[in-house]
Scaffold this active site. Structure first.
Site, PDB file in Angstrom:
ATOM      1  N   CYS A   2      69.326  49.691  75.836  1.00 44.76           N
ATOM      2  CA  CYS A   2      69.021  48.992  74.574  1.00 44.76           C
ATOM      3  C   CYS A   2      67.831  48.043  74.740  1.00 44.76           C
ATOM      4  O   CYS A   2      67.606  47.495  75.819  1.00 44.76           O
ATOM      5  CB  CYS A   2      70.214  48.171  74.130  1.00 44.76           C
ATOM      6  SG  CYS A   2      71.713  49.127  74.004  1.00 44.76           S
ATOM      7  N   ARG A  27      62.292  52.249  76.945  1.00 43.51           N
ATOM      8  CA  ARG A  27      63.568  51.992  77.615  1.00 43.51           C
ATOM      9  C   ARG A  27      64.591  53.088  77.329  1.00 43.51           C
ATOM     10  O   ARG A  27      65.584  53.204  78.043  1.00 43.51           O
ATOM     11  CB  ARG A  27      64.134  50.630  77.152  1.00 43.51           C
ATOM     12  CG  ARG A  27      63.269  49.461  77.556  1.00 43.51           C
ATOM     13  CD  ARG A  27      63.740  48.179  76.908  1.00 43.51           C
ATOM     14  NE  ARG A  27      65.063  47.787  77.343  1.00 43.51           N
ATOM     15  CZ  ARG A  27      65.339  47.129  78.458  1.00 43.51           C
ATOM     16  NH1 ARG A  27      64.361  46.796  79.270  1.00 43.51           N
ATOM     17  NH2 ARG A  27      66.578  46.811  78.771  1.00 43.51           N
ATOM     18  N   TRP A  75      70.992  52.323  72.868  1.00 39.54           N
ATOM     19  CA  TRP A  75      71.271  53.455  73.744  1.00 39.54           C
ATOM     20  C   TRP A  75      72.792  53.499  73.841  1.00 39.54           C
ATOM     21  O   TRP A  75      73.408  52.624  74.441  1.00 39.54           O
ATOM     22  CB  TRP A  75      70.634  53.212  75.111  1.00 39.54           C
ATOM     23  CG  TRP A  75      70.636  54.376  76.033  1.00 39.54           C
ATOM     24  CD1 TRP A  75      69.739  55.409  76.060  1.00 39.54           C
ATOM     25  CD2 TRP A  75      71.556  54.623  77.115  1.00 39.54           C
ATOM     26  NE1 TRP A  75      70.058  56.271  77.066  1.00 39.54           N
ATOM     27  CE2 TRP A  75      71.162  55.823  77.731  1.00 39.54           C
ATOM     28  CE3 TRP A  75      72.670  53.957  77.612  1.00 39.54           C
ATOM     29  CZ2 TRP A  75      71.831  56.366  78.819  1.00 39.54           C
ATOM     30  CZ3 TRP A  75      73.343  54.497  78.691  1.00 39.54           C
ATOM     31  CH2 TRP A  75      72.920  55.685  79.285  1.00 39.54           C
ATOM     32  N   ASN A 101      72.678  44.078  74.309  1.00 44.40           N
ATOM     33  CA  ASN A 101      72.368  45.109  75.305  1.00 44.40           C
ATOM     34  C   ASN A 101      73.382  44.934  76.427  1.00 44.40           C
ATOM     35  O   ASN A 101      73.457  43.869  77.016  1.00 44.40           O
ATOM     36  CB  ASN A 101      70.936  44.892  75.815  1.00 44.40           C
ATOM     37  CG  ASN A 101      70.609  45.736  77.042  1.00 44.40           C
ATOM     38  OD1 ASN A 101      71.316  46.669  77.371  1.00 44.40           O
ATOM     39  ND2 ASN A 101      69.521  45.391  77.715  1.00 44.40           N
ATOM     40  N   GLY A 102      74.178  45.962  76.704  1.00 46.32           N
ATOM     41  CA  GLY A 102      75.172  45.851  77.777  1.00 46.32           C
ATOM     42  C   GLY A 102      76.498  46.420  77.348  1.00 46.32           C
ATOM     43  O   GLY A 102      76.578  47.180  76.376  1.00 46.32           O
ATOM     44  N   GLU A 488      61.626  64.688  94.533  1.00 45.99           N
ATOM     45  CA  GLU A 488      61.002  63.935  93.441  1.00 45.99           C
ATOM     46  C   GLU A 488      60.304  64.886  92.454  1.00 45.99           C
ATOM     47  O   GLU A 488      60.366  64.695  91.238  1.00 45.99           O
ATOM     48  CB  GLU A 488      60.013  62.911  94.035  1.00 45.99           C
ATOM     49  CG  GLU A 488      59.173  62.131  93.060  1.00 45.99           C
ATOM     50  CD  GLU A 488      59.966  61.267  92.074  1.00 45.99           C
ATOM     51  OE1 GLU A 488      61.186  61.134  92.225  1.00 45.99           O
ATOM     52  OE2 GLU A 488      59.342  60.766  91.127  1.00 45.99           O
ATOM     53  N   LYS A 492      61.187  65.141  88.510  1.00 45.39           N
ATOM     54  CA  LYS A 492      60.181  64.977  87.447  1.00 45.39           C
ATOM     55  C   LYS A 492      60.268  66.131  86.461  1.00 45.39           C
ATOM     56  O   LYS A 492      60.212  65.939  85.253  1.00 45.39           O
ATOM     57  CB  LYS A 492      58.752  64.941  88.010  1.00 45.39           C
ATOM     58  CG  LYS A 492      58.306  63.710  88.732  1.00 45.39           C
ATOM     59  CD  LYS A 492      58.147  62.486  87.878  1.00 45.39           C
ATOM     60  CE  LYS A 492      59.437  61.755  87.703  1.00 45.39           C
ATOM     61  NZ  LYS A 492      59.800  60.753  88.662  1.00 45.39           N
ATOM     62  N   GLU A 495      63.682  66.055  84.341  1.00 51.42           N
ATOM     63  CA  GLU A 495      63.904  64.955  83.397  1.00 51.42           C
ATOM     64  C   GLU A 495      62.991  65.015  82.184  1.00 51.42           C
ATOM     65  O   GLU A 495      63.391  64.577  81.107  1.00 51.42           O
ATOM     66  CB  GLU A 495      63.808  63.588  84.085  1.00 51.42           C
ATOM     67  CG  GLU A 495      62.435  63.191  84.545  1.00 51.42           C
ATOM     68  CD  GLU A 495      62.407  61.817  85.202  1.00 51.42           C
ATOM     69  OE1 GLU A 495      63.137  60.927  84.774  1.00 51.42           O
ATOM     70  OE2 GLU A 495      61.624  61.650  86.150  1.00 51.42           O
ATOM     71  N   HIS A 511      70.287  78.706 103.819  1.00 52.68           N
ATOM     72  CA  HIS A 511      71.726  78.393 103.825  1.00 52.68           C
ATOM     73  C   HIS A 511      72.322  78.419 102.419  1.00 52.68           C
ATOM     74  O   HIS A 511      73.384  77.867 102.197  1.00 52.68           O
ATOM     75  CB  HIS A 511      71.962  77.028 104.477  1.00 52.68           C
ATOM     76  CG  HIS A 511      71.514  76.989 105.909  1.00 52.68           C
ATOM     77  ND1 HIS A 511      72.184  77.641 106.914  1.00 52.68           N
ATOM     78  CD2 HIS A 511      70.428  76.415 106.477  1.00 52.68           C
ATOM     79  CE1 HIS A 511      71.536  77.442 108.053  1.00 52.68           C
ATOM     80  NE2 HIS A 511      70.470  76.707 107.819  1.00 52.68           N
ATOM     81  N   LYS A 610      64.670  53.842  80.615  1.00 55.91           N
ATOM     82  CA  LYS A 610      63.745  53.416  81.676  1.00 55.91           C
ATOM     83  C   LYS A 610      64.451  52.518  82.681  1.00 55.91           C
ATOM     84  O   LYS A 610      64.284  52.679  83.879  1.00 55.91           O
ATOM     85  CB  LYS A 610      62.556  52.682  81.046  1.00 55.91           C
ATOM     86  CG  LYS A 610      61.509  52.220  82.049  1.00 55.91           C
ATOM     87  CD  LYS A 610      60.803  53.395  82.681  1.00 55.91           C
ATOM     88  CE  LYS A 610      59.784  52.987  83.712  1.00 55.91           C
ATOM     89  NZ  LYS A 610      59.385  54.134  84.559  1.00 55.91           N
TER      90      LYS A 610
HETATM   91  O1  M6R Z   1      63.950  50.727  87.891  1.00 51.10           O
HETATM   92  P1  M6R Z   1      64.516  51.511  89.042  1.00 51.10           P
HETATM   93  O2  M6R Z   1      63.478  51.968  89.981  1.00 51.10           O
HETATM   94  O3  M6R Z   1      65.638  50.802  89.722  1.00 51.10           O
HETATM   95  O4  M6R Z   1      65.146  52.796  88.367  1.00 51.10           O
HETATM   96  C1  M6R Z   1      65.884  53.725  89.098  1.00 51.10           C
HETATM   97  C2  M6R Z   1      65.930  55.052  88.403  1.00 51.10           C
HETATM   98  O5  M6R Z   1      66.598  54.926  87.168  1.00 51.10           O
HETATM   99  C3  M6R Z   1      64.526  55.594  88.150  1.00 51.10           C
HETATM  100  O6  M6R Z   1      63.830  55.688  89.354  1.00 51.10           O
HETATM  101  C4  M6R Z   1      64.557  56.976  87.476  1.00 51.10           C
HETATM  102  O7  M6R Z   1      65.171  57.912  88.310  1.00 51.10           O
HETATM  103  C5  M6R Z   1      63.119  57.381  87.179  1.00 51.10           C
HETATM  104  N1  M6R Z   1      62.636  56.699  86.020  1.00 51.10           N
HETATM  105  C6  M6R Z   1      62.963  58.834  87.018  1.00 51.10           C
HETATM  106  O8  M6R Z   1      61.631  59.180  86.865  1.00 51.10           O
END
Ligand code: M6R
Length: 615
Positions: A2, A27, A75, A101-102, A488, A492, A495, A511, A610
């Site tokens: 949020c 966010r 959210w 937010n929370g 990674e 990418k 997501e 394996h 985010k």
């Molecule tokens: O703000 P942070 O680095 O702690 O966030 C952790 C993950 O939520 C973040 O790295 C997320 O996996 C990425 N935005 C993905 O691209």
């Protein structure tokens, strides 16, 4: 997660709040809402959908007048995303209005008690319960809003950043924080409230970041005073002068924030080591490390805690610390670490990595480690964030604001900071001679230009993206330092394009994942010259003999893999330990272009936030 925006002052609140909500779109959210006080009434509009939908709806349904207002992007946690569950929420009398937010964990028992006292609820949210609890306290205790908020918050369990105002006292907004971020922008006879500073940076550079368990009554014409939620202790606000500027949080001619941030990496990496890496003096200076050097040098082991992309940066760091500094390292998902009763002693050093500095699981892992007596070092991007404050010491990444939900420059700058740290410890431990140390520092200084060179493959990568944009699956393989880069790369792609992707250490393919390979399966292989090249060539042969499609990231001038692969993307040669900083670039571009071609919302992928401020 949020987003919260609020304004009280002499300007029209509506445009400030709506623009602010748009700045917080990164966010992640599913609905939006606003409440404005026009001098007589509270006008409230909310809707499932985007801030643009809110703008369209409010224009035709409510008065947009007023110099006091609060706005929210939601959210969903409790209750599906719909108009009714969106914030703000009124109290039963209609006098109070709140954004939150929370998560209020004990909302059900509070709701039951309030229902017994005659309260009714229109939404499924925990937030509507909270605003009515505040109203109930106001009534039964006969107290003003600030005190009612304080008493109510002492009855709730959970995490929150809230902003609430009362039509009976329209010169103040009450805010409070526990676990979710909240900043107050301080102008001349006006105040701004937001989840981060981006909504108000064009109006003021002066901001106060609330600490956990703090609240503030923001009253026009008065100075801000902070109060502890648990008791009446008053804290004097630490007013920071923010360095962020408007340009940094706008797209600057790029179609998406993600693309802008990919292209910012040469500069971001340079900014990360600027002033720290002094190659000509054979020195690495990091204040947070220099002041705690003994802790690092006497550590039994380093435990890295992080989530998502930051966890991948931690995995790269594991290779660097063990390989170069010969310090044992464990890398943990913060969400697992916090709940599995880990063995931690005061001889352990914990490194918490987080772009946002607000990730709930990482924060909880830090608290646990501190309770057990470990020294905790933070690697964060957002200055003044909760993790930056909670840790014993730390180093900022200096990447600048990262708005795209998919982390790009956060990843490379985290690796840069961790590389500096590992090299510094390696030197202190005598693992490097002066000349070796000088050599590696000098090479680190070449990375920004190598990243720039890697970005020149953009047009070629766009062509490759067009070939594979409709693939339902994709495999990413790497070995050694580039195994985390494969993870990674896969993250990418999935997501932002919603294509199923898996990252694997190349040798693990046989394996299990090899069963997936057929002529439909694109396999992205990091096959640079330094580091297990011949082994990777064998892995590529295995894919080829099963007719998989190979997209290889190779070192400039490569011949062997080039002959085998369907597509190659060349990058400049680097040492193995620094290679993740460069090999990751084509993978970021590939996922970006595929997502654009699939018409996906690159900067705000579905269901994602985010900063994940709830567990
Ligand atoms: O703000 P942070 O680095 O702690 O966030 C952790 C993950 O939520 C973040 O790295 C997320 O996996 C990425 N935005 C993905 O691209």
């Amino acid at each position: 997660m949020c987003g919260i925006v609020g304004y009280i002052g002499y300007r029209d609140a509506y445009p400030i709040i709506v623009k602010g909500l748009q700045r917080l779109e990164y966010r992640g959210y599913d609905s939006a809402g606003i409440a404005l006080y026009d001098g007589t009434d509270i006008n409230l509009s909310k809707t499932k959908g985007k801030v643009e939908d809110l703008r369209n709806k409010s224009k035709s349904t409510i008065s947009l007048e007023g110099n006091l207002g609060i706005g929210h992007t939601r959210w969903a946690t409790h209750g599906v995303p719909n108009d009714v569950n969106s914030h703000p929420h009124y109290s039963n009398s209609g006098d109070l209005v709140i954004i939150h937010n929370g998560i209020i964990e004990n909302y059900e028992s509070i709701k039951k008690a309030l229902t017994e006292r005659g309260y009714t609820f229109t939404s499924d949210t925990d937030t509507e319960v909270l605003v009515n609890l505040i109203e109930e306290v106001q009534k039964t205790e006969d107290v003003m809003l600030g005190q009612a908020v304080q008493i109510a918050l002492n009855q709730v369990v959970g995490a929150y950043a809230i902003a609430v105002f009362d039509i009976k006292k329209p010169d103040e907004i009450v805010v409070a924080k526990l676990g979710s971020p909240l900043a107050i922008g301080i102008g001349e006879n006006e105040f701004f409230i937001a989840s981060d500073a981006s909504p108000f940076i064009e109006f003021t550079n002066n901001a106060v970041y609330l600490k956990d368990e703090e609240m503030a009554i923001i009253r026009l014409g008065k100075e801000i005073k902070l109060r502890k939620i648990q008791n009446d202790a008053v804290a004097y606000p630490n007013i920071l002068e923010l360095q962020m500027n408007l340009e940094e949080i706008e797209k600057g001619g790029y179609d998406h924030f993600m693309l802008k941030e990919i292209y910012e990496q040469p500069r971001a990496i340079l900014d990360t080591y600027r002033g720290r890496l002094l190659a000509d003096q054979g020195l690495i200076k990091m204040a947070g490390v220099d002041q705690n050097l003994e802790k690092f040098l006497n550590a039994n082991r380093i435990i890295i805690v992080a989530c998502g992309t930051s966890w991948h940066a931690g995995l790269v760091a594991e290779y660097i610390f063990e390989d170069l500094a010969r310090i044992p390292v464990e890398v943990e998902y913060a969400s697992e670490f916090r709940y599995r009763n880990p063995v931690i002693t005061d001889k352990d050093v914990i490194i918490a990595i987080s772009q946002s500095g607000e990730t709930a699981d990482t924060l909880a892992a830090i608290k646990l480690a501190k309770e057990k007596g470990a020294f905790v070092f933070g690697v964060c991007n957002v200055v003044g964030s909760s993790i930056a404050r909670e840790t014993d010491a730390g180093a900022y990444t200096h990447a600048g604001p990262e708005i795209g939900v998919a982390s790009t420059k956060a990843f490379t700058t985290q690796i840069t900071v961790l590389t500096l740290l590992a090299l510094k410890l390696a030197k202190e431990k005598g693992e490097f001679s002066e000349s070796q140390f000088h050599e590696v520092l000098t090479e680190l200084e070449t990375i920004p230009s190598k990243v720039k060179k890697a970005l020149e493959s953009n047009a070629l990568i766009e062509i490759i993206a067009d070939v594979y944009k409709d693939s339902p699956n994709c495999l990413y393989l790497g070995r050694g330092y580039n195994f985390p880069v494969a993870l990674e790369g896969a993250l990418k792609l999935k997501e932002i394009s919603y294509i199923h992707a898996e990252g694997y250490p190349a040798a693990e393919m046989k394996h299990g994942p090899i069963a997936l390979i057929d002529e439909q399966m694109p396999v992205v292989v990091i096959a640079t010259k330094k580091g297990h090249y011949e082994k990777i060539v064998s892995n590529i042969q295995e894919i080829k003999s099963r007719k998989g499609k190979i997209i290889a990231i190779v070192t400039e001038g490569d011949e062997q893999v080039t002959q085998l692969a369907d597509h190659v993307v060349e990058i400049p040669e680097t040492s193995e330990s620094l290679s993740p900083l460069v090999t990751t670039i084509p993978l970021q571009l590939l996922s970006y272009h595929i997502a654009v071609m699939r018409n996906c919302n690159v900067d705000q992928p579905r269901n994602l936030a985010k900063s994940v401020t709830v567990e």
